[in-house]
Design a protein around this motif. Structure first.
Motif, PDB file in Angstrom:
ATOM      1  N   ASN A   1     -32.779 -21.151 -72.896  1.00  0.00           N
ATOM      2  CA  ASN A   1     -32.912 -22.376 -72.109  1.00  0.00           C
ATOM      3  C   ASN A   1     -33.245 -23.591 -72.973  1.00  0.00           C
ATOM      4  OD1 ASN A   1     -32.397 -23.253 -69.538  1.00  0.00           O
ATOM      5  ND2 ASN A   1     -34.537 -23.246 -68.905  1.00  0.00           N
ATOM      6  N   LYS A   2     -32.916 -23.519 -74.248  1.00  0.00           N
ATOM      7  CA  LYS A   2     -33.144 -24.632 -75.160  1.00  0.00           C
ATOM      8  C   LYS A   2     -31.891 -25.498 -75.244  1.00  0.00           C
ATOM      9  CE  LYS A   2     -37.353 -23.655 -76.524  1.00  0.00           C
ATOM     10  NZ  LYS A   2     -38.479 -24.584 -76.212  1.00  0.00           N
ATOM     11  N   ALA A   3     -32.109 -26.797 -75.263  1.00  0.00           N
ATOM     12  CA  ALA A   3     -30.994 -27.732 -75.303  1.00  0.00           C
ATOM     13  C   ALA A   3     -30.368 -27.783 -76.691  1.00  0.00           C
ATOM     14  CB  ALA A   3     -31.462 -29.116 -74.890  1.00  0.00           C
ATOM     15  N   ILE A   4     -29.043 -27.747 -76.744  1.00  0.00           N
ATOM     16  CA  ILE A   4     -28.266 -27.972 -77.963  1.00  0.00           C
ATOM     17  C   ILE A   4     -27.554 -29.304 -77.777  1.00  0.00           C
ATOM     18  CG2 ILE A   4     -26.371 -27.132 -79.396  1.00  0.00           C
ATOM     19  CD1 ILE A   4     -27.055 -24.307 -78.302  1.00  0.00           C
ATOM     20  N   VAL A   5     -27.792 -30.225 -78.681  1.00  0.00           N
ATOM     21  CA  VAL A   5     -27.258 -31.589 -78.554  1.00  0.00           C
ATOM     22  C   VAL A   5     -26.306 -31.852 -79.709  1.00  0.00           C
ATOM     23  CG1 VAL A   5     -27.851 -34.048 -78.517  1.00  0.00           C
ATOM     24  CG2 VAL A   5     -29.327 -32.387 -77.357  1.00  0.00           C
ATOM     25  N   GLY A   6     -25.077 -32.256 -79.384  1.00  0.00           N
ATOM     26  CA  GLY A   6     -24.111 -32.517 -80.448  1.00  0.00           C
ATOM     27  C   GLY A   6     -22.734 -32.805 -79.899  1.00  0.00           C
ATOM     28  N   PHE A   7     -21.710 -32.418 -80.661  1.00  0.00           N
ATOM     29  CA  PHE A   7     -20.319 -32.642 -80.264  1.00  0.00           C
ATOM     30  C   PHE A   7     -19.584 -31.315 -80.180  1.00  0.00           C
ATOM     31  CE2 PHE A   7     -21.266 -36.709 -82.569  1.00  0.00           C
ATOM     32  CZ  PHE A   7     -21.267 -37.518 -81.433  1.00  0.00           C
ATOM     33  N   ARG A   8     -18.504 -31.312 -79.413  1.00  0.00           N
ATOM     34  CA  ARG A   8     -17.713 -30.091 -79.253  1.00  0.00           C
ATOM     35  C   ARG A   8     -17.003 -29.716 -80.552  1.00  0.00           C
ATOM     36  NH1 ARG A   8     -17.271 -32.288 -74.072  1.00  0.00           N
ATOM     37  NH2 ARG A   8     -17.725 -30.795 -72.405  1.00  0.00           N
TER      38      ARG A   8
ATOM     39  N   ASN B   1     -28.979 -40.982 -86.240  1.00  0.00           N
ATOM     40  CA  ASN B   1     -29.992 -39.963 -86.542  1.00  0.00           C
ATOM     41  C   ASN B   1     -30.817 -39.551 -85.324  1.00  0.00           C
ATOM     42  OD1 ASN B   1     -29.674 -39.868 -89.546  1.00  0.00           O
ATOM     43  ND2 ASN B   1     -30.183 -42.026 -89.343  1.00  0.00           N
ATOM     44  N   GLU B   2     -30.307 -39.824 -84.132  1.00  0.00           N
ATOM     45  CA  GLU B   2     -31.108 -39.616 -82.912  1.00  0.00           C
ATOM     46  C   GLU B   2     -30.954 -38.227 -82.295  1.00  0.00           C
ATOM     47  OE1 GLU B   2     -33.240 -42.458 -81.291  1.00  0.00           O
ATOM     48  OE2 GLU B   2     -33.120 -42.261 -83.469  1.00  0.00           O
ATOM     49  N   PHE B   3     -30.072 -37.395 -82.812  1.00  0.00           N
ATOM     50  CA  PHE B   3     -29.762 -36.135 -82.146  1.00  0.00           C
ATOM     51  C   PHE B   3     -30.976 -35.222 -82.017  1.00  0.00           C
ATOM     52  CE2 PHE B   3     -25.828 -37.834 -83.691  1.00  0.00           C
ATOM     53  CZ  PHE B   3     -24.898 -37.518 -82.721  1.00  0.00           C
ATOM     54  N   SER B   4     -31.732 -35.084 -83.072  1.00  0.00           N
ATOM     55  CA  SER B   4     -32.902 -34.204 -83.021  1.00  0.00           C
ATOM     56  C   SER B   4     -33.938 -34.734 -82.040  1.00  0.00           C
ATOM     57  CB  SER B   4     -33.519 -34.066 -84.414  1.00  0.00           C
ATOM     58  OG  SER B   4     -32.625 -33.406 -85.295  1.00  0.00           O
ATOM     59  N   ASP B   5     -34.115 -36.059 -82.011  1.00  0.00           N
ATOM     60  CA  ASP B   5     -35.054 -36.649 -81.061  1.00  0.00           C
ATOM     61  C   ASP B   5     -34.591 -36.443 -79.630  1.00  0.00           C
ATOM     62  OD1 ASP B   5     -36.558 -37.445 -83.184  1.00  0.00           O
ATOM     63  OD2 ASP B   5     -36.238 -39.597 -82.935  1.00  0.00           O
ATOM     64  N   PHE B   6     -33.287 -36.573 -79.389  1.00  0.00           N
ATOM     65  CA  PHE B   6     -32.774 -36.318 -78.038  1.00  0.00           C
ATOM     66  C   PHE B   6     -33.039 -34.871 -77.626  1.00  0.00           C
ATOM     67  CE2 PHE B   6     -29.216 -39.704 -78.641  1.00  0.00           C
ATOM     68  CZ  PHE B   6     -30.094 -40.715 -78.272  1.00  0.00           C
ATOM     69  N   ALA B   7     -32.776 -33.934 -78.542  1.00  0.00           N
ATOM     70  CA  ALA B   7     -32.972 -32.518 -78.221  1.00  0.00           C
ATOM     71  C   ALA B   7     -34.450 -32.217 -77.951  1.00  0.00           C
ATOM     72  CB  ALA B   7     -32.452 -31.656 -79.364  1.00  0.00           C
TER      73      ALA B   7
ATOM     74  N   ASN C   1     -35.940 -30.854 -74.401  1.00  0.00           N
ATOM     75  CA  ASN C   1     -36.635 -29.559 -74.403  1.00  0.00           C
ATOM     76  C   ASN C   1     -38.090 -29.677 -73.958  1.00  0.00           C
ATOM     77  OD1 ASN C   1     -34.568 -27.748 -75.184  1.00  0.00           O
ATOM     78  ND2 ASN C   1     -34.712 -28.451 -77.304  1.00  0.00           N
ATOM     79  N   SER C   2     -38.615 -30.903 -73.931  1.00  0.00           N
ATOM     80  CA  SER C   2     -39.993 -31.092 -73.447  1.00  0.00           C
ATOM     81  C   SER C   2     -40.064 -31.225 -71.933  1.00  0.00           C
ATOM     82  CB  SER C   2     -40.599 -32.346 -74.084  1.00  0.00           C
ATOM     83  OG  SER C   2     -40.046 -33.536 -73.522  1.00  0.00           O
ATOM     84  N   PHE C   3     -38.916 -31.370 -71.283  1.00  0.00           N
ATOM     85  CA  PHE C   3     -38.913 -31.561 -69.832  1.00  0.00           C
ATOM     86  C   PHE C   3     -39.284 -30.273 -69.106  1.00  0.00           C
ATOM     87  CE2 PHE C   3     -35.447 -35.092 -70.034  1.00  0.00           C
ATOM     88  CZ  PHE C   3     -36.411 -36.002 -70.448  1.00  0.00           C
ATOM     89  N   SER C   4     -40.019 -30.437 -68.019  1.00  0.00           N
ATOM     90  CA  SER C   4     -40.298 -29.294 -67.147  1.00  0.00           C
ATOM     91  C   SER C   4     -39.099 -28.987 -66.261  1.00  0.00           C
ATOM     92  CB  SER C   4     -41.530 -29.583 -66.276  1.00  0.00           C
ATOM     93  OG  SER C   4     -41.306 -30.740 -65.465  1.00  0.00           O
ATOM     94  N   SER C   5     -38.264 -29.989 -66.007  1.00  0.00           N
ATOM     95  CA  SER C   5     -37.045 -29.816 -65.203  1.00  0.00           C
ATOM     96  C   SER C   5     -35.943 -29.279 -66.120  1.00  0.00           C
ATOM     97  CB  SER C   5     -36.617 -31.152 -64.598  1.00  0.00           C
ATOM     98  OG  SER C   5     -37.683 -31.778 -63.930  1.00  0.00           O
ATOM     99  N   LYS C   6     -35.800 -27.973 -66.154  1.00  0.00           N
ATOM    100  CA  LYS C   6     -34.886 -27.352 -67.098  1.00  0.00           C
ATOM    101  C   LYS C   6     -33.430 -27.636 -66.733  1.00  0.00           C
ATOM    102  CE  LYS C   6     -38.149 -25.641 -69.558  1.00  0.00           C
ATOM    103  NZ  LYS C   6     -38.461 -26.276 -70.854  1.00  0.00           N
ATOM    104  N   GLN C   7     -32.611 -27.832 -67.748  1.00  0.00           N
ATOM    105  CA  GLN C   7     -31.186 -28.086 -67.627  1.00  0.00           C
ATOM    106  C   GLN C   7     -30.893 -29.265 -66.701  1.00  0.00           C
ATOM    107  OE1 GLN C   7     -28.626 -24.714 -67.187  1.00  0.00           O
ATOM    108  NE2 GLN C   7     -29.975 -23.342 -68.329  1.00  0.00           N
ATOM    109  N   ALA C   8     -31.759 -30.269 -66.780  1.00  0.00           N
ATOM    110  CA  ALA C   8     -31.597 -31.453 -65.925  1.00  0.00           C
ATOM    111  C   ALA C   8     -30.573 -32.427 -66.482  1.00  0.00           C
ATOM    112  CB  ALA C   8     -32.939 -32.153 -65.752  1.00  0.00           C
ATOM    113  N   ILE C   9     -30.309 -32.396 -67.795  1.00  0.00           N
ATOM    114  CA  ILE C   9     -29.424 -33.363 -68.438  1.00  0.00           C
ATOM    115  C   ILE C   9     -28.141 -32.659 -68.864  1.00  0.00           C
ATOM    116  CG2 ILE C   9     -29.181 -35.044 -70.295  1.00  0.00           C
ATOM    117  CD1 ILE C   9     -31.353 -35.714 -68.214  1.00  0.00           C
TER     118      ILE C   9
END
Length: 444
Positions: A149-156, A178-184, A188-196
């Motif tokens: 349930n961890k977010a992976i942020v990037g491109f296809r 350089n924002e990808f890690s910060d976005f992830a 991942n800090s959200f309590s609402s899982k898979q909200a984005i």
């Protein structure tokens, strides 16, 4: 009726390792070789190279393969700047030096014109290009969730829906590179899982990051977004089913950019050129090639929100802009008013349909159209060009984002009394196979 059993053909070459010599690049930038009667398309291989490649696809007439090892390297091979290049599907040509990229794109146009119109020598002008890194001002960033349930942020990845996790993107505007890690970390800090479900970034006079919300965020999660935004040089908005919601109140939901002395406003869903610096160079070159003067009456087809229309209007008698999407027509009208331009009129019409009526044209008036600009989408402008021929306008400037459809449409002009006076590449998407072109046609 008897049904005979027909065994499936055995694909004996799949996963086979081949040593091949690369002769050329295809339209997608893949290396081309041959094995017997079969053509082999090899990703990340360059002409003049010998490579070891693994077969990934087999058809009756061709194979597709991935380069595994370069045995003999081409002189124009370079080390990709992006460490994600071989996994991410965003760029195609970072392994080829920049001069080689431009030569590849120009050769693609040469080949298409030769096939469509039997033209061997095109009147090439200098290519338009600006910064080849950090040029992209608008991008959609994917978000997927793994088994934990961890977010992976990037491109296809290329030809895949799988997201490659990205740390840094050197073609994206500096604000977001350089924002990808910060976005992830934020997601991942959200309590609402898979909200984005995805993120969109847009560089403008005021830049914005849009998080597409598919599940309701808790009050605590929204506060985390607010706290995150305090330390960032952009605004954050949530995209929901009922529209766009900025975390902080905005004076306007419009974004804006400047080109040739005009300020153009747009919404987050409007089409704008993603390379802001090259867009300015493109508009300036268009006006130079058209040799505009105060007596000109210009027709701008596929005008969008006025990217060409408004700068041109400052130099001519009148401009008529036509666009298929009514919202963009309204945006262009608004932008003309914002820039205090009163010699523009904008209309909605399906320019890809057979011409039934073009009521905005009046060839008998003192404002008869004498120059035309068209900037269609990838589908091109075949029917619009057929209709242009009937107008017998002397000057036509065609801006293209698809080489094949431009070559097809150009043949209509060339077969009906026009000559190709100038053509240039516009490297809107450096390090990719995409080709943008500007061509000037005049009626003999």
């Amino acid at each position: 009726m008897v049904n005979f059993y027909k065994p499936k053909a055995v694909k004996k070459n799949i996963n086979q390792q081949l040593t091949v010599e690369i002769n050329s690049l295809d339209m997608n930038g893949d290396g081309v070789s041959r094995q017997g009667k079969k053509t082999i398309f090899v990703e990340f291989a360059l002409p003049g190279e010998t490579v070891e490649a693994k077969v990934t696809q087999e058809k009756s007439k061709f194979l597709r393969a991935n380069t595994k090892k370069v045995l003999v390297a081409a002189n124009n091979r370079v080390t990709p700047l992006c460490k994600h290049f071989y996994q991410c599907g965003g760029c195609d040509l970072q392994h080829l030096d920049y001069d080689g990229q431009l030569a590849f794109k120009q050769q693609k146009i040469n080949d298409l014109f030769r096939r469509n119109s039997n033209i061997e020598q095109l009147p090439w002008q200098s290519a338009l290009h600006t910064d080849i890194w950090h040029y992209r001002r608008k991008a959609r960033i994917g978000v997927q969730y793994n088994k934990l349930n961890k977010a992976i942020v990037g491109f296809r990845q290329k030809s895949s829906n799988v997201i490659t996790p990205i740390k840094r993107c050197p073609v994206l505007a500096e604000t977001f590179a350089n924002e990808f890690s910060d976005f992830a970390a934020l997601i991942n800090s959200f309590s609402s899982k898979q909200a984005i479900s995805h993120i969109e970034v847009i560089t403008a006079e005021v830049s914005v990051v849009i998080f597409r919300q598919v599940r309701t965020l808790s009050v605590e999660d929204k506060q985390k977004l607010l706290n995150f935004n305090l330390h960032k040089p952009y605004q954050i908005a949530l995209q929901q089913d009922d529209g766009l919601h900025f975390l902080e109140p905005q004076s306007s939901n419009y974004l804006s950019y400047k080109v040739s002395g005009c300020e153009l406003q747009f919404t987050t869903t409007d089409f704008v050129q993603v390379n802001i610096n090259l867009n300015a160079e493109m508009v300036n070159q268009a006006m130079q090639w058209l040799a505009l003067d105060v007596n000109d009456n210009v027709l701008d087809l596929f005008c969008g929100l006025g990217n060409f229309s408004l700068p041109i209007a400052k130099q001519v008698n009148s401009v008529i802009g036509v666009e298929g999407v009514q919202d963009m027509v309204e945006r262009a009208t608004m932008n003309a008013q914002t820039n205090q331009l009163t010699n523009c009129q904008f209309y909605q019409a399906d320019l890809n349909a057979e011409k039934s009526d073009w009521p905005w044209l009046n060839s008998n008036s003192e404002n008869a159209i004498n120059k035309i600009v068209l900037d269609p989408a990838r589908a091109g402008a075949y029917n619009a060009v057929k209709n242009i021929v009937e107008l017998e306008v002397n000057t036509v400037l065609y801006i293209s984002c698809d080489a094949a459809t431009m070559a097809r449409d150009a043949k209509v002009l060339l077969d009906n009394g026009y000559t190709l006076d100038k053509i240039s590449l516009m490297d809107m998407f450096s390090h990719t196979r995409h080709v943008e072109t500007m061509a000037l046609f005049t009626r003999v």
